[in-house]
Design a protein around this motif. Structure first.
Motif: not given
Length: 260
Positions: A70-83
């Protein structure tokens, strides 16, 4: 809300919540996290519920991690939002739940799975359980509070070793370093967790909620834990349960608490 990925059953004032993705080793995807957020909010606000028992379906895994696809292609902003979203709505919500949450770790508890268990107030593991935070092997670090809660539970040195090496540890090792409270045969896992609730249900619900808040304050930034304890201690004096508890003690009988 109709659940697709978790099972929720209320038995004897304990809400049994099972992450039900056995074929995926109960990995946490977005839908499962949303359902967990909902069920914890429901439990926190329901006076009939005295505690939550959280486990995974089957005998292989509690939760083997997050759904990486679900998150293998995320960028930094998307990763931070996920966490941020996961921590706020699920992991922090579990830790702050006024009802005790007990994790019954029935197998692998890896990555987000171990973070989920660590967010719970008490952890019981089966003998076959394996625990670890393997995120560095994916080029990541734990993002659902793992760096913080593992350090609180086992200390800085052990936490850094587990995270940096990405190694799994046995249930026996986890008990030895304070990561889990008990280790039992898998056949006895749910019964052991239920036995903890049997004792908890004899105590005053509002006092337990106050204790959870005060204990959490010990590790909450910008909060004076001693002041929180003093305030919560004082509030207990205005409860009916305090009058019942002290009255029962003086009258040499068992108290009957009503959570008011």
């Amino acid at each position: 809300m109709t659940y697709q990925h978790i099972l929720s059953v209320l038995k004897e004032q304990v809400l049994y919540v099972t992450i039900n993705r056995e074929q995926k080793l109960n990995a946490l995807n977005k839908e499962t996290l949303a359902e967990l957020a909902h069920v914890i909010e429901y439990a926190a606000g329901n006076d009939e519920i005295r505690g939550v028992l959280l486990t995974g379906a089957g005998e292989k895994a509690f939760v083997a991690g997050a759904d990486i696809s679900e998150f293998s292609d995320y960028n930094a902003a998307q990763g931070e939002a996920l966490a941020r979203n996961g921590q706020e709505h699920v992991f922090d919500a579990i830790e702050k739940c006024p009802k005790p949450v007990v994790a019954a770790i029935n197998g692998f508890a890896l990555g987000g799975g171990l973070e989920l268990a660590m967010a719970c107030h008490i952890r019981v593991a089966s003998e076959n359980a394996r625990l670890g935070l393997p995120e560095t092997s994916l080029g990541l670090i734990p993002g659902y509070g793992g760096t913080q809660r593992l350090t609180q539970l086992v200390g800085k040195g052990r936490a850094l070793e587990m995270i940096a090496t990405a190694d799994m540890i046995s249930a026996e090792q986890a008990e030895r370093i304070g990561l889990v409270n008990y280790v039992v045969p898998q056949a006895e896992l749910i019964a052991k967790a239920a036995s903890i609730f049997a004792k908890i249900k004899l105590r005053a619900p509002l006092a337990i909620a106050a204790a959870i808040k005060a204990v959490n304050a010990a590790h909450t930034f910008d909060v004076n834990g001693f002041e929180t304890e003093i305030e919560e201690f004082g509030k207990c004096f205005n409860t009916q349960d305090f009058k019942e508890g002290t009255g029962a003690f003086l009258e040499k009988r068992k108290p009957l608490f009503i959570g008011k």
